[in-house]
Scaffold this motif. Structure first.
Motif, short mmCIF file in Angstrom:
data_model
loop_
_atom_site.label_atom_id
_atom_site.label_comp_id
_atom_site.label_asym_id
_atom_site.label_seq_id
_atom_site.Cartn_x
_atom_site.Cartn_y
_atom_site.Cartn_z
N SER A 63 0.83 -1.20 0.00
CA SER A 63 0.00 0.00 0.00
C SER A 63 0.87 1.25 0.00
O SER A 63 0.54 2.25 -0.64
CB SER A 63 -0.95 -0.01 1.19
OG SER A 63 -0.26 -0.34 2.37
N ALA A 64 1.95 1.17 0.72
CA ALA A 64 2.84 2.34 0.71
C ALA A 64 3.41 2.57 -0.69
O ALA A 64 3.45 3.70 -1.18
CB ALA A 64 3.96 2.12 1.71
N ILE A 65 3.84 1.49 -1.28
CA ILE A 65 4.40 1.64 -2.61
C ILE A 65 3.35 2.17 -3.57
O ILE A 65 3.61 3.05 -4.40
CB ILE A 65 4.95 0.30 -3.11
CG1 ILE A 65 6.21 -0.07 -2.33
CG2 ILE A 65 5.25 0.36 -4.59
CD1 ILE A 65 6.76 -1.40 -2.70
N ALA A 66 2.21 1.63 -3.45
CA ALA A 66 1.15 2.09 -4.35
C ALA A 66 0.88 3.57 -4.15
O ALA A 66 0.68 4.33 -5.11
CB ALA A 66 -0.11 1.27 -4.12
N GLU A 67 0.88 3.92 -2.93
CA GLU A 67 0.62 5.33 -2.67
C GLU A 67 1.72 6.20 -3.23
O GLU A 67 1.46 7.24 -3.86
CB GLU A 67 0.50 5.54 -1.16
CG GLU A 67 0.05 6.93 -0.82
CD GLU A 67 -0.32 7.01 0.64
OE1 GLU A 67 -0.39 5.94 1.27
OE2 GLU A 67 -0.53 8.12 1.13
N ILE A 68 2.92 5.77 -3.02
CA ILE A 68 4.03 6.56 -3.54
C ILE A 68 3.99 6.61 -5.04
O ILE A 68 4.20 7.66 -5.67
CB ILE A 68 5.36 5.94 -3.06
CG1 ILE A 68 5.53 6.18 -1.56
CG2 ILE A 68 6.51 6.52 -3.85
CD1 ILE A 68 6.75 5.54 -1.01
N LEU A 69 3.72 5.49 -5.60
CA LEU A 69 3.70 5.45 -7.05
C LEU A 69 2.61 6.35 -7.61
O LEU A 69 2.82 7.08 -8.59
CB LEU A 69 3.49 4.02 -7.52
CG LEU A 69 4.77 3.19 -7.65
CD1 LEU A 69 4.46 1.89 -8.33
CD2 LEU A 69 5.81 3.97 -8.43
N SER A 70 1.51 6.24 -6.98
CA SER A 70 0.43 7.06 -7.50
C SER A 70 0.77 8.53 -7.31
O SER A 70 0.50 9.36 -8.17
CB SER A 70 -0.88 6.71 -6.80
OG SER A 70 -0.72 6.84 -5.41
N ALA A 71 1.35 8.79 -6.20
CA ALA A 71 1.75 10.18 -5.99
C ALA A 71 2.81 10.58 -7.01
O ALA A 71 2.77 11.67 -7.57
CB ALA A 71 2.28 10.34 -4.57
N ALA A 72 3.73 9.69 -7.19
CA ALA A 72 4.77 10.00 -8.16
C ALA A 72 4.19 10.15 -9.54
O ALA A 72 4.57 11.03 -10.31
CB ALA A 72 5.83 8.89 -8.13
N GLY A 73 3.28 9.26 -9.81
CA GLY A 73 2.65 9.37 -11.11
C GLY A 73 1.97 10.70 -11.29
O GLY A 73 2.11 11.36 -12.33
N ALA A 74 1.32 11.08 -10.28
CA ALA A 74 0.65 12.37 -10.38
C ALA A 74 1.67 13.48 -10.49
O ALA A 74 1.48 14.44 -11.23
CB ALA A 74 -0.24 12.56 -9.15
N ALA A 75 2.72 13.29 -9.78
CA ALA A 75 3.73 14.34 -9.84
C ALA A 75 4.35 14.41 -11.22
O ALA A 75 4.55 15.49 -11.78
CB ALA A 75 4.79 14.07 -8.79
#
Lengths: 190, 533
Positions: free
Chosen positions: A173-185
């Protein structure tokens, strides 16, 4: 950074000398799954595995199959993190066939219903089989590589497996969150 | 029946001595006519202070049945004496009196005079005697009891008495002292009754350890009763009262106890709480056993704390039924309460299987408790079945979560790949002299700790995680250098460092992971990274 160890180390029931030894064996491993360091290790491994999957399954466009592959990779990474001290980790590493997966899934769904029925005390009367035995079998099917284990070992494996699963969920979940955040970024600057 | 008579006698004798215990004896003991107990106990009282306790425990133990008939007044005395002596649970275990009735340890029945003497001797000797290897956890106290060699002789005699009724005793005594038991068993037939009586007395009272030993040596009879008590407790020396009460129910108790003890015997030193003990309901025992069981239970409870009152399994379990269950019916089998005790339950085979099974059950319950902490929301749940249900549900939910997350990651993967590739061109891999970035490791650490940082940082963290693996690579250094700027600047760095890092990740990650980190990274920051991984 300092790795917090044994964050959630449950109080080792120091019941008796023998028990203590046994329990100590079971507890620390569980505590190990809660350390941050372990989680980080797992995360890095997981990321790598995911990327590899991505690369390898470039052809397989099905998200489903890919997600299954990702899941397999995640489980394998989890098993590696377990250092093969537990049955389920060894079972995962020694060949997690897809058919087993499918079977597990199918079985999972079935017991799910039956279990819920049982637990929810549905009217369905359980045919007086050793209820405990049945449930033990179900649990054995859930935990990889623990199908025909006696209840005692099964419980031990289950406790370790649960701790590992929790860690896996946290990491993913952490990775997913980071990734999604990164993706958004990344999307922004683009 | 003689057995019953024995019981009564026993209690009587012991009663006098074990006033404390008797009085406080379990309810079951109430039935036993106090008078009975007092009668005989007076004699032994004098000498056996310890015996009293032991005896009382014997008596008070589940032998709530008032002796069917004080037929053997003389015997009763014997029993009483023995009871006193054998109060220490030890006695019973050693005496594997098959006589179920012979729950009581001491088979004072045999011959009161002899008993007295022997009892005395034993008592004194036994007290300090070598601790009987009582199977029960509270072994230590048992040890002394059984230790008395002389006691054994007397006990042997008694055992003869108990032999009759001590079907259960056998079981009980067995655990106390295997050696003694043999002696006791010898005279099983005649002494069965005795044994049972004595043993019964002990059942419940948590006799002090010394009592137990004494008891053991002297009385195989009361093994059952005593055993349970012994197991429970050296802490409770309520022998006296128990003895009285149990005089009648000695037999029954003995049986019960024996059952308990049998299992207990195996579990010497095992953790106290053995649920199994409870499972050994003194089914075999007759009413007497019930009373005994009750008493044992109380004793067990007390001794439970001790831990696995692995009372010597009384082999009486097998015979317990024979006891003249005077009024033991009133007490339901203790086994439920013996859940925590590792006691051989009366009526349960004192074979290795039962013990092993009990141990196994103990372990299972332990693991279940552990799992209870693990699985959220299982504190109120009791019972293996429900717990298992909860565990299964929880595992399933976790697995579903993992599956869902993996699917999510799969969809995100392209994002990751894309972003990574954009940022980290593959041609960036070669090693570059990157300056160690002390800040970076910190970043990595924070990132990996899943601190939720702004997206820019989040991306950095992703890279940093990759970085970790690539410490050893010089290329990392170069990317680090670039990422360095990233830390301060945000998006700019991304374009540079990430791309480099991404490339590094893909190829170098594996190797790095395998080779370990910070290999050739002469940089200090590797140290930081190393820590992470």
């Amino acid at each position: 950074m300092a790795i917090s160890n044994a964050e959630g180390d449950p109080a080792t029931g120091n019941e008796g000398g023998g028990e203590r030894k046994r329990k100590r064996r079971a507890d620390p491993p569980v505590a190990k799954w809660r350390t941050e360091g372990e989680q980080k290790t797992y995360s890095s491994k997981l990321i790598e595995a995911i990327r590899r999957v991505r690369r390898s399954s470039a052809a397989a466009a099905t998200d489903h199959s890919r997600s299954r592959a990702v899941r397999a990779a995640a489980d394998r990474a989890l098993a590696v993190a377990g250092r093969g001290r537990t049955r389920w980790s060894r079972a995962i590493l020694s060949g997690r066939k897809l058919k087993l997966w499918v079977r597990a899934r199918a079985c999972r769904r079935k017991p799910l219903g039956s279990i819920t029925a049982a637990s929810s005390s549905h009217t369905t009367p359980k045919s007086k089989p050793p209820t405990l035995e049945r449930k033990a079998r179900v649990l054995g099917r859930l935990v990889p590589g623990c199908r025909k284990l006696p209840l005692l070992t099964l419980l031990e494996e289950a406790s370790d497996y649960i701790a590992a699963l929790e860690m896996q969920v946290r990491a993913m979940s952490a990775i997913a969150e980071i990734l999604s955040a990164a993706g958004a970024a990344t999307a922004e600057p683009m | 029946m003689e057995k019953e008579g024995f019981w009564g006698l026993q209690w009587q004798s012991t009663g006098a001595k074990l006033p404390p215990e008797l009085n406080s004896g379990p309810a079951a003991s109430d039935q036993l006519p106090q008078c009975f107990l007092h009668l005989n106990w007076k004699q032994p009282m004098a000498h056996d202070a310890d015996f009293e306790s032991a005896l009382s425990s014997l008596v008070s133990s589940p032998c709530s049945n008032p002796p069917a008939s004080a037929d053997g007044s003389g015997i009763g005395e014997l029993i009483g004496r023995l009871g006193g002596i054998c109060n220490s649970n030890d006695i019973s275990p050693s005496y594997r009196y098959r006589s179920a009735d012979a729950s009581c340890y001491g088979t004072p029945l045999n011959s009161p005079p002899k008993l007295n003497l022997s009892v005395m001797d034993h008592r004194q000797q036994g007290r300090g005697g070598p601790p009987m290897p009582v199977n029960r956890v509270p072994g230590p106290h048992l040890g002394p009891l059984s230790a008395e060699p002389g006691f054994e002789d007397g006990a042997a005699r008694l055992s003869c008495f108990a032999g009759r009724s001590s079907g259960s005793f056998a079981g009980q005594f067995g655990f106390l002292e295997p050696g003694n038991l043999s002696e006791a068993s010898r005279s099983e037939s005649p002494k069965a009754g005795f044994g049972s009586c004595v043993g019964v007395g002990q059942n419940r009272s948590e006799r002090p350890a010394h009592l137990e030993t004494e008891m053991r040596s002297t009385i195989g009879v009361s093994s059952t009763a005593e055993k349970s008590e012994l197991g429970n407790g050296p802490e409770e020396s309520s022998l006296s009262h128990r003895m009285t009460a149990e005089a009648s129910s000695l037999k029954g108790i003995a049986d019960n106890n024996s059952g308990k003890w049998k299992t207990a015997a195996k579990r010497k030193g095992r953790e106290a709480p053995l649920s199994s003990s409870a499972t050994n309901p003194p089914a075999n025992m007759t009413e007497e056993e019930n009373s005994d069981a009750k008493r044992c239970k109380s004793a067990d409870r007390n001794g439970g704390a001790k831990n696995a009152a692995v009372k010597p399994k009384t082999e009486q379990n097998g015979d317990p039924g024979h006891r003249e269950g005077k009024d033991n019916d009133h007490k339901p089998p203790e086994p439920p309460k013996d859940y925590i005790h590792v006691r051989a339950r009366r009526g349960q085979a004192t074979d290795a299987h039962s013990l092993a099974e009990r141990v196994r059950r103990e372990k299972i319950s332990k693991r279940m408790k552990f799992l209870q902490d693990l699985v959220p929301g299982c504190n109120k749940v009791t019972g293996k079945a429900v717990m298992l249900d909860e565990i299964i549900n929880y595992v399933q939910s976790l697995q579903r979560q993992v599956e869902f997350l993996s699917m999510k990651l799969t969809t995100l993967n392209p994002q990751m790949d894309v972003s990574m590739e954009n940022f980290l061109p593959k041609d960036m891999y070669q090693s570059r002299g990157l300056m160690p970035q002390p800040v970076y490791p910190a970043e990595i650490g924070t990132v990996l700790s899943y601190a939720h940082q702004p997206q820019t940082i989040a991306l950095q963290s992703v890279m940093t995680s990759g970085l970790e693996a690539q410490f050893s690579l010089n290329s990392l250094q170069s990317s680090l250098r670039q990422s360095q700027s990233m830390q301060h600047a945000t998006t700019d760095a991304y374009t540079d460092a990430p791309s480099q890092l991404g490339g590094l990740w893909e190829d170098d990650l594996h190797s790095v992971a395998q080779t370990g980190f910070g290999q050739n990274h002469g940089q200090t920051h590797t140290g930081h990274m190393k820590i992470e991984l």
